[in-house]
Scaffold this motif. Sequence first.
Motif, mmCIF file in Angstrom:
data_model
loop_
_atom_site.group_PDB
_atom_site.id
_atom_site.type_symbol
_atom_site.label_atom_id
_atom_site.label_comp_id
_atom_site.label_asym_id
_atom_site.label_seq_id
_atom_site.Cartn_x
_atom_site.Cartn_y
_atom_site.Cartn_z
ATOM 1 N N ALA A 86 0.893 -1.158 0.000
ATOM 2 C CA ALA A 86 0.000 0.000 0.000
ATOM 3 C C ALA A 86 0.925 1.200 0.000
ATOM 4 O O ALA A 86 1.759 1.349 0.897
ATOM 5 N N LEU A 87 0.826 2.028 -1.028
ATOM 6 C CA LEU A 87 1.762 3.141 -1.208
ATOM 7 C C LEU A 87 1.027 4.472 -1.170
ATOM 8 O O LEU A 87 -0.125 4.578 -1.591
ATOM 9 N N GLY A 88 1.718 5.502 -0.669
ATOM 10 C CA GLY A 88 1.154 6.837 -0.619
ATOM 11 C C GLY A 88 2.117 7.860 -1.178
ATOM 12 O O GLY A 88 3.336 7.724 -1.043
ATOM 13 N N TRP A 89 1.578 8.869 -1.825
ATOM 14 C CA TRP A 89 2.387 9.953 -2.389
ATOM 15 C C TRP A 89 1.683 11.274 -2.076
ATOM 16 O O TRP A 89 0.558 11.287 -1.582
ATOM 17 N N GLN A 90 2.354 12.360 -2.346
ATOM 18 C CA GLN A 90 1.850 13.696 -2.034
ATOM 19 C C GLN A 90 1.427 13.730 -0.558
ATOM 20 O O GLN A 90 2.200 13.327 0.301
ATOM 21 N N LYS A 91 0.239 14.198 -0.220
ATOM 22 C CA LYS A 91 -0.135 14.318 1.199
ATOM 23 C C LYS A 91 -0.162 12.972 1.918
ATOM 24 O O LYS A 91 0.025 12.904 3.135
ATOM 25 N N ILE A 124 -7.198 11.111 0.061
ATOM 26 C CA ILE A 124 -6.756 9.796 0.549
ATOM 27 C C ILE A 124 -6.913 8.766 -0.565
ATOM 28 O O ILE A 124 -6.015 7.953 -0.815
ATOM 29 N N GLU A 125 -8.057 8.804 -1.258
ATOM 30 C CA GLU A 125 -8.354 7.812 -2.294
ATOM 31 C C GLU A 125 -7.447 7.939 -3.512
ATOM 32 O O GLU A 125 -7.081 6.926 -4.121
ATOM 33 N N THR A 126 -7.087 9.158 -3.889
ATOM 34 C CA THR A 126 -6.332 9.362 -5.132
ATOM 35 C C THR A 126 -4.823 9.513 -4.918
ATOM 36 O O THR A 126 -4.077 9.553 -5.883
ATOM 37 N N GLN A 127 -4.396 9.600 -3.660
ATOM 38 C CA GLN A 127 -2.971 9.738 -3.372
ATOM 39 C C GLN A 127 -2.421 8.521 -2.638
ATOM 40 O O GLN A 127 -1.362 8.574 -2.003
ATOM 41 N N SER A 128 -3.138 7.410 -2.749
ATOM 42 C CA SER A 128 -2.660 6.140 -2.202
ATOM 43 C C SER A 128 -3.313 5.010 -2.988
ATOM 44 O O SER A 128 -4.374 5.196 -3.580
ATOM 45 N N ALA A 129 -2.665 3.855 -2.977
ATOM 46 C CA ALA A 129 -3.212 2.708 -3.717
ATOM 47 C C ALA A 129 -2.536 1.429 -3.268
ATOM 48 O O ALA A 129 -1.424 1.448 -2.727
ATOM 49 N N ASN A 130 -3.222 0.328 -3.523
ATOM 50 C CA ASN A 130 -2.659 -0.995 -3.291
ATOM 51 C C ASN A 130 -1.986 -1.463 -4.582
ATOM 52 O O ASN A 130 -2.580 -1.372 -5.655
#
Length: 196
Positions: A86-91, A124-130
Amino acid sequence: MKKLLLILLFTVMGWKLFGPEAVVELGPGIMAKEAPRQKSLINSEKITFDSYQITPLTSFDIKAKVLSKKSYSLGRESDLSPVDFALGWQKMSDEKVLNNIDISQSGRWYRWRVESFPIPRREIETQSANMHIIPANDLVERMLDQVKQGQVIAMTGYLVRVDADDGWHWQSSLTRDDTGAHACEVIYVEQLDIVH
């Protein structure tokens, strides 16, 4: 007896700091400023991977914070992908934000929960994903074991569709704007680096 207790204490501390479940803390601030980049491919060559055919759909380049990591050994997908990130970018790469979000993974899903939103839900939905990770080579596969929650990693490769002779298939999402079933990325990773 005191010496044995000290040895046990240091062993437990070492396991927590450096073991496979260790969590890296980098402090507040955005650690991955850019959204993932991709570029459509025309007439890409298929890749044979064991008994599967992999079709690259787009090139893919991402620098992101590891919000969670989950290994899998059961299910057909694990033939190809031994781990999900699970990765996150930007905020969603800022620990100040992430400290207010409960994140978990199971069954090839990434889930999050909040008591109150530290940033808007859509961010949250658009700046992270599995991301389902298919290692392209032995080096990438070895690197998967070294990645820890909280680190910033960089990956390059392809978003792909996987097909088997019996009709089974697994296809990547091609956008970061979707949620729910089929919103995960299936990535054939050619290079993986731990940035922080």
